[in-house]
Design an enzyme around this catalytic site. Structure first.
Site, PDB file in Angstrom:
ATOM      1  N   SER A  64     -23.977  -1.624 -12.354  1.00 35.68           N
ATOM      2  CA  SER A  64     -22.873  -1.331 -11.588  1.00 35.68           C
ATOM      3  C   SER A  64     -23.697  -0.171 -11.320  1.00 35.68           C
ATOM      4  O   SER A  64     -24.812   0.139 -11.437  1.00 35.68           O
ATOM      5  CB  SER A  64     -22.151   0.504 -12.831  1.00 35.68           C
ATOM      6  N   GLU A  71     -20.717  10.087   4.979  1.00 37.80           N
ATOM      7  CA  GLU A  71     -19.588   8.806   5.143  1.00 37.80           C
ATOM      8  C   GLU A  71     -18.490   9.138   3.884  1.00 37.80           C
ATOM      9  O   GLU A  71     -17.089   7.975   4.103  1.00 37.80           O
ATOM     10  CB  GLU A  71     -19.520   8.059   6.172  1.00 37.80           C
ATOM     11  N   SER A  72     -18.939   9.045   2.470  1.00 37.14           N
ATOM     12  CA  SER A  72     -18.355   8.927   1.594  1.00 37.14           C
ATOM     13  C   SER A  72     -19.726   8.076   0.399  1.00 37.14           C
ATOM     14  O   SER A  72     -20.284   8.349   0.099  1.00 37.14           O
ATOM     15  CB  SER A  72     -16.931   8.095   1.574  1.00 37.14           C
ATOM     16  N   HIS A  77     -19.715  -3.140  -9.219  1.00 37.69           N
ATOM     17  CA  HIS A  77     -19.600  -3.525 -11.463  1.00 37.69           C
ATOM     18  C   HIS A  77     -19.579  -4.802 -11.145  1.00 37.69           C
ATOM     19  O   HIS A  77     -18.857  -5.435 -10.819  1.00 37.69           O
ATOM     20  CB  HIS A  77     -18.320  -2.649 -12.019  1.00 37.69           C
ATOM     21  N   CYS A  92     -15.824   7.177   6.211  1.00 41.10           N
ATOM     22  CA  CYS A  92     -15.509   8.017   7.044  1.00 41.10           C
ATOM     23  C   CYS A  92     -15.800   8.202   8.086  1.00 41.10           C
ATOM     24  O   CYS A  92     -16.661   7.845   8.833  1.00 41.10           O
ATOM     25  CB  CYS A  92     -14.759   9.536   6.572  1.00 41.10           C
TER      26      CYS A  92
END
Length: 145
Positions: A64, A71-72, A77, A92
């Protein structure tokens, strides 16, 4: 005809969110290989990496991980026992998350990828116009379909 409370102008979405289900994949247990792929995704999308963290699981060899971006984020996983991985790419600004898809395909060499793309920060009405959920005053720069 009912008038939208947001007016009739289209606005730029706040971000694009792509989910990728990766089937019959290889390279699902090598933590370094997966981290390199995620960094390559961020670079291909022209995103800015802030922090990277991956965690291997001893029980099944799965991994994971998440890369936090200016930008995020990009997350993954893996389930090597099912030859499957799930990724989440949300960006974004000027970053382009779609450019991650070829990097993912090169890394895992899957037989099938199921890709879903969401426009975040609003919706598209039945006339094809984007309506923001929170702020109807966003600048008009991009129509979505």
């Amino acid at each position: 005809m009912n008038q939208s409370p947001f007016g009739s102008h289209a606005v730029q979405p706040l971000g694009q969110h792509i989910t990728v289900d990766i089937f019959e994949a290889s390279n699902l247990v090598d933590e370094k290989h997966i981290e390199d792929m995620m960094v390559d995704c961020a670079n291909a999308a022209k995103a800015t990496i802030l922090k990277t963290h991956l965690h291997p699981f001893e029980t099944n060899g799965g991994v994971s991980g998440m890369i936090i971006l200016a930008e995020s984020h990009i997350s993954i996983h893996t389930w090597p026992e099912y030859n499957f991985a799930a990724m989440d790419i949300f960006m974004c600004g000027d970053a382009n998350p779609e450019l991650c898809l070829s990097v993912i395909e090169q890394c895992f060499k899957p037989k099938k990828m199921v890709i879903n793309t969401l426009t975040r920060g609003g919706n598209v009405n039945r006339l094809g116009q984007f309506e923001p959920l929170l702020n109807p005053q966003l600048n008009t720069t991009l129509k979505t379909a």
